[in-house]
Enzyme design. Structure first.
Site, short mmCIF file in Angstrom:
data_model
loop_
_atom_site.label_atom_id
_atom_site.label_comp_id
_atom_site.label_asym_id
_atom_site.label_seq_id
_atom_site.Cartn_x
_atom_site.Cartn_y
_atom_site.Cartn_z
N LYS A 61 -30.81 -24.54 8.65
CA LYS A 61 -29.27 -23.82 8.21
C LYS A 61 -29.41 -22.42 8.56
CE LYS A 61 -25.67 -25.51 6.53
NZ LYS A 61 -24.79 -26.93 6.86
P1 NAD Z 1 -13.53 -25.29 5.24
O1 NAD Z 1 -14.32 -23.81 5.36
O2 NAD Z 1 -13.23 -26.03 6.58
O3 NAD Z 1 -13.13 -25.65 3.84
C1 NAD Z 1 -13.45 -25.37 2.86
C2 NAD Z 1 -12.21 -25.71 1.71
O4 NAD Z 1 -12.71 -25.74 0.57
C3 NAD Z 1 -11.23 -24.95 2.01
O5 NAD Z 1 -9.94 -25.64 2.04
C4 NAD Z 1 -11.33 -23.77 0.82
O6 NAD Z 1 -10.03 -23.37 0.44
C5 NAD Z 1 -11.77 -24.85 -0.15
N1 NAD Z 1 -12.55 -24.44 -1.46
C6 NAD Z 1 -13.40 -23.43 -1.45
N2 NAD Z 1 -13.83 -23.39 -2.88
C7 NAD Z 1 -13.27 -24.16 -3.49
C8 NAD Z 1 -13.07 -24.45 -4.86
N3 NAD Z 1 -14.04 -23.91 -5.64
N4 NAD Z 1 -12.42 -25.41 -5.21
C9 NAD Z 1 -11.51 -26.12 -4.32
N5 NAD Z 1 -11.56 -25.80 -3.08
C10 NAD Z 1 -12.19 -24.90 -2.70
O7 NAD Z 1 -15.39 -25.89 5.28
P2 NAD Z 1 -15.67 -27.58 5.55
O8 NAD Z 1 -16.10 -27.48 6.98
O9 NAD Z 1 -14.48 -28.34 5.56
O10 NAD Z 1 -17.13 -27.82 4.57
C11 NAD Z 1 -16.66 -28.11 3.39
C12 NAD Z 1 -17.90 -28.68 2.71
O11 NAD Z 1 -18.40 -29.95 3.53
C13 NAD Z 1 -19.33 -27.66 2.65
O12 NAD Z 1 -19.95 -28.12 1.71
C14 NAD Z 1 -19.96 -28.02 3.91
O13 NAD Z 1 -21.33 -27.50 3.97
C15 NAD Z 1 -20.04 -29.26 4.14
N6 NAD Z 1 -19.80 -30.06 5.51
C16 NAD Z 1 -19.19 -29.87 6.44
C17 NAD Z 1 -19.35 -30.39 7.70
C18 NAD Z 1 -18.48 -30.16 8.78
O14 NAD Z 1 -18.67 -30.58 10.11
N7 NAD Z 1 -17.49 -29.00 8.60
C19 NAD Z 1 -20.18 -31.25 7.80
C20 NAD Z 1 -21.18 -31.61 6.55
C21 NAD Z 1 -20.96 -30.97 5.70
#
Ligand code: NAD
Length: 429
Positions: free
Chosen positions: A118
């Site tokens: 990461k």
């Molecule tokens: P992103 O940046 O697209 O979206 C994050 C969302 O969470 C946004 O809508 C933001 O406003 C919201 N947010 C942030 N803090 C918040 C809070 N305290 N309460 C409520 N909402 C909140 O990110 P993403 O890619 O959707 O990733 C989200 C999670 O999923 C992370 O933990 C990431 O590591 C994990 N993840 C993502 C992927 C991927 O393919 N994008 C894969 C595996 C895991």
């Protein structure tokens, strides 16, 4: 696997809200169940390497700012390491170490030939221009040129990064090696070697594993209500695809707050709204803004999908959770201190390293396509990813039944067992 059936709850720890501590406490329980020998335990517990870099970037005002960036390669026993890059002002090394280890376990759970890594940079991309972010991304890539590589370490997007940053990374890395190198990074734009189905892959995997869990619990999707925390890539796709399966999404949230509609939120409408409002839900009128956004986690729904950030479910709110099923779209949304409470309440958790592994699975497909020089159809991507998700779910479920342990610990047991067995065959340390 050792033939023990004893399950010990991870002891609640005062510092369990540190994601690295949360990861390690589950790791320790799983290695005990496996009866892992000390040698393998020591090899698996610590990251292979941690790189800290300082990246000078000329800002638009002409001044140079120096950003701190990390790359943690947790393990490469199963193959080249794989893992996203996070741009956020709260990035810290322990978080990156936990996320890197989760990538190792995630790739092992879905049985793809990758280790885990990461990266992260302490920055606030929301206050930076595209030019500043581009210079930062290129600087980080140059600093990591000896770490990254299609056979060494393959980055991808995470919070705060997306196809645009991956395109810059691919271009900068290609310049350093003197040849176009699409397989060095995944999550690229479709026109430059990205895979069909990658954008929705994580949310789709959340939907597929939620359906598999509902089947085990005898829940009918059409009679199921849900709350989804986070409305970014993972949350919005999970909400959309779950609603297409008949699940009533009563609550969604993002940094602007949580929004409730007893009759179900029209997710396509909410996505269209956020797309024209800088990716945020502020002012969304298809649901009522809740007084306290954290109430989403304890709201009256059957299914809870935390898909935003780490450590939102803790020993402080776990007692009040009403959902029968939690499917973790985010990495590490549940602190280890909440595990005993959730288990006591009989809530099934499809853990992060299983539920959100659809993303890395399709990233793997992107890498395979880049190396084949051949593009797969969307149907092929979806069919293969769904099959992998379902197989992984069944394996973890069977392990949880066999040892009478929660799904989270079962996922760690499956993952650690695979990496440990491979380590034994490779040996040579
Ligand atoms: P992103 O940046 O697209 O979206 C994050 C969302 O969470 C946004 O809508 C933001 O406003 C919201 N947010 C942030 N803090 C918040 C809070 N305290 N309460 C409520 N909402 C909140 O990110 P993403 O890619 O959707 O990733 C989200 C999670 O999923 C992370 O933990 C990431 O590591 C994990 N993840 C993502 C992927 C991927 O393919 N994008 C894969 C595996 C895991």
């Amino acid at each position: 696997m050792a033939a023990t059936t004893v399950y010990k709850e991870p002891a609640p720890r005062v510092d369990a809200e540190n994601p690295l501590e949360s990861m390690m406490s589950r790791f320790n329980v799983a290695t005990e169940i496996l009866g892992l020998d000390d040698e393998t335990y020591n090899v698996l517990k610590a990251p292979d390497k941690q790189i800290i870099v300082h990246i000078p970037v000329t800002m638009d005002n002409g001044k140079v700012r120096v950003f701190e960036g990390y790359r943690v390669v947790h393990n490469t026993i199963l193959g080249p390491s794989k893992g996203g890059i996070r741009y956020d002002k709260n990035v810290h090394l322990d978080e990156v170490k936990a996320l890197a280890a989760w990538m190792t376990w995630k790739c092992a759970v879905v049985d793809i030939p990758y280790g885990g890594a990461k990266g992260g940079i302490i920055c606030d991309p929301t206050t930076m221009s595209a030019g500043e972010i581009e210079r930062l991304t290129r600087g980080y890539t140059l600093a990591m040129k000896d770490v990254f590589g299609p056979d060494r370490d393959i980055p991808a997007p995470d919070m705060g990064t997306g196809p645009r940053e991956m395109a810059w990374l691919m271009d900068e890395f290609s310049k350093t090696v003197g040849a176009t190198s699409p397989a060095v990074v995944t999550g690229k734009p479709l026109v430059m070697g990205g895979s069909l189905g990658r954008t929705e892959a994580t949310g789709r995997g959340v939907m597929v594993s939620a359906l598999a869990a509902m089947k085990k619990l005898g829940m009918d999707p059409k009679q199921t209500s849900a709350a989804v925390q986070g409305f970014g890539n993972v949350g919005s796709w999970a909400a959309k695809l779950l609603s297409e399966q008949g699940v009533k999404i009563k609550c969604i949230s993002d940094v602007s707050g949580a929004y409730w509609n007893e009759n179900g939120i029209n997710i396509d409408e909410a996505v269209a709204y956020k797309n024209v409002h800088k990716g945020r839900l502020d002012g969304y009128t298809g649901a009522t803004l809740m007084d306290n956004a954290d109430d989403l986690l304890t709201s009256e729904v059957d299914l809870l999908v935390p898909a935003a950030v780490e450590d939102v479910i803790t020993e402080h709110n776990a007692h009040d959770i009403k959902a029968k099923l939690i499917v973790e779209g985010a990495n590490g949304p549940t602190a280890a201190s909440a595990d005993p409470i959730i288990n006591e309440k009989g809530i099934m958790v499809v853990p992060d390293i299983l539920a959100n592994s659809g993303g890395v699975t399709v990233s793997y497909f992107e890498w395979v396509q880049n190396r084949q020089g051949f593009k797969w159809s969307e149907d092929m991507v979806t069919e293969r990813a769904d099959r992998i998700m379902n197989e992984a779910f069944e394996k973890v479920y069977a392990t949880s039944q066999k040892y009478n342990i929660p799904m989270r610990i079962a996922a760690y047991v499956v993952a650690i067992d695979k990496v440990a067995q491979t380590y034994k065959f490779r040996g040579g340390f």
